[in-house]
Design an enzyme around this catalytic site. Structure first.
Site, PDB file in Angstrom:
ATOM      1  N   ASP A  18       0.823  -1.070  -0.234  1.00  0.00           N
ATOM      2  CA  ASP A  18      -0.076   0.155   0.037  1.00  0.00           C
ATOM      3  C   ASP A  18       0.897   1.446   0.140  1.00  0.00           C
ATOM      4  OD1 ASP A  18       1.116  -0.155   2.614  1.00  0.00           O
ATOM      5  OD2 ASP A  18      -1.348  -0.376   3.577  1.00  0.00           O
ATOM      6  N   SER A  19       2.115   1.069   0.033  1.00  0.00           N
ATOM      7  CA  SER A  19       3.211   2.135  -0.201  1.00  0.00           C
ATOM      8  C   SER A  19       3.108   2.699  -1.569  1.00  0.00           C
ATOM      9  CB  SER A  19       4.737   1.502   0.152  1.00  0.00           C
ATOM     10  OG  SER A  19       4.735   0.430  -0.610  1.00  0.00           O
ATOM     11  N   ASP A  39      -0.881  -6.176  -0.580  1.00  0.00           N
ATOM     12  CA  ASP A  39      -1.360  -5.809   0.920  1.00  0.00           C
ATOM     13  C   ASP A  39      -2.711  -5.510   1.009  1.00  0.00           C
ATOM     14  OD1 ASP A  39       0.368  -5.222   3.036  1.00  0.00           O
ATOM     15  OD2 ASP A  39       1.281  -3.402   1.750  1.00  0.00           O
ATOM     16  N   LYS A  66      -1.155  -9.543   2.683  1.00  0.00           N
ATOM     17  CA  LYS A  66      -0.569  -9.104   3.945  1.00  0.00           C
ATOM     18  C   LYS A  66      -1.530  -8.284   4.593  1.00  0.00           C
ATOM     19  CE  LYS A  66       3.053  -5.784   4.010  1.00  0.00           C
ATOM     20  NZ  LYS A  66       2.334  -5.033   5.085  1.00  0.00           N
ATOM     21  N   GLU A  90      -1.576  -5.951   8.561  1.00  0.00           N
ATOM     22  CA  GLU A  90      -0.789  -5.483   9.910  1.00  0.00           C
ATOM     23  C   GLU A  90      -1.314  -5.681  10.956  1.00  0.00           C
ATOM     24  OE1 GLU A  90       0.109  -1.265   9.566  1.00  0.00           O
ATOM     25  OE2 GLU A  90       1.057  -1.362   7.693  1.00  0.00           O
ATOM     26  N   GLU A 126       9.182  -4.417  10.884  1.00  0.00           N
ATOM     27  CA  GLU A 126       9.620  -3.230  10.662  1.00  0.00           C
ATOM     28  C   GLU A 126       9.986  -2.229  11.934  1.00  0.00           C
ATOM     29  OE1 GLU A 126       8.157   0.490   7.723  1.00  0.00           O
ATOM     30  OE2 GLU A 126       6.860  -1.267   8.007  1.00  0.00           O
TER      31      GLU A 126
END
Length: 283
Positions: A57-58, A96, A126, A128, A195
């Protein structure tokens, strides 16, 4: 086994794309090589060198100029996921799940994860989160959706945690992060991204979980590494502490564009070799 086409030897064996199971089996072995990818031509170039490509999502910050990843929606991730899957033949493609698409409930997470995989061809998602997401990770894993976890510094929670600062830089911060990683691994994640944490903590986390730990700003104590491709290629002026620039593509692009602009203004481009002639004419 190979065949010959026009005198060139061609490998006739079908290429095998990596799976989540392949990545899980790399725990403690040769470090896992991962990079982000958002578009087809870049994915094709990265594919031969990487074990895993993350459609992060970056993309919101890298390609769309957003201040954070929070504005990225699922349709955007699917669009870029399709592009990356067109370029990847060997690496596992992971997509993501963006902010707001999985936190509400495990059922919401399943619907959006299933859509992301079915509409892109990616091999895993992925998400978080630590202990609070363990039930969701288990729910997805038990229903055939491979999950890559993400603990430590979590960009989607940047507002709740007061910024992008590294985590675990004092010992009293360690245990919650270790517990998060263990919970996600035990819930069925095939690997966990760690991270922005101090090196001793990264070592502890890597030793504590049975699945591979992929670091970003977490030292070489991890089972593998991931970076944003555009960061390590030097496309941006800002360079995070944990990024090594392996090239200065941004400077090369500026030099190339400057050369183009100069030649256009001097009328030296396009030259004769770049210009079409009339058919049947030698001049």
């Amino acid at each position: 086994m190979s065949t010959t086409q026009k005198g060139i030897a061609v490998d006739a064996r079908p290429k095998r794309q990596a799976t989540a199971k392949n990545i899980a089996s790399m725990k403690g072995g040769t470090p896992i090589v991962c990079l982000t990818a958002y578009i087809t031509p870049m994915a094709a170039r990265l594919d031969k060198h990487c074990d895993l490509l993350l459609v992060g999502d970056s993309v919101g910050m890298v390609l769309y100029g957003m201040d954070s990843t929070l504005g990225v929606d699922l349709d955007t991730m699917i669009r870029h996921g399709r592009a990356v899957c067109r370029g990847a033949e060997q690496a596992l493609v992971v997509i993501d799940l963006p902010f707001g698409t999985y936190e509400e409930s495990k059922e919401q997470a399943f619907r959006n994860a299933a859509r992301a995989l079915s509409e892109t061809g990616a091999g895993a998602v992925k998400l978080e989160g630590g202990r609070e997401m363990a039930e969701t990770v288990s729910f997805l894993s038990n229903r055939g959706i491979p999950v890559l976890g993400h603990v430590g510094l979590m960009p989607q929670s940047v507002h709740a945690h007061g910024g992008y600062g590294a985590r675990g830089r004092s010992v009293d911060e360690w245990q919650p992060i270790i517990d998060d990683a263990i919970a996600i691994a035990e819930a069925g994640a095939f690997a966990v991204v760690l991270e922005g944490v101090a090196e001793p903590l990264a070592r502890k986390v890597t030793e504590a979980v049975q699945c591979p730990v992929i670091g970003i700003g977490a030292s070489n104590a991890c089972d593998g590494q991931i970076l944003v491709t555009e960061d390590m290629l030097g496309l941006f002026a800002i360079n995070p502490k944990f990024v090594k620039r392996f090239a200065e593509i941004g400077r090369d692009i500026e030099d190339a564009i400057g050369g183009y602009a100069d030649e256009v203004r001097k009328r030296s481009f396009p030259a004769e070799e770049h210009t079409y002639k009339m058919r049947g004419s030698n001049s």
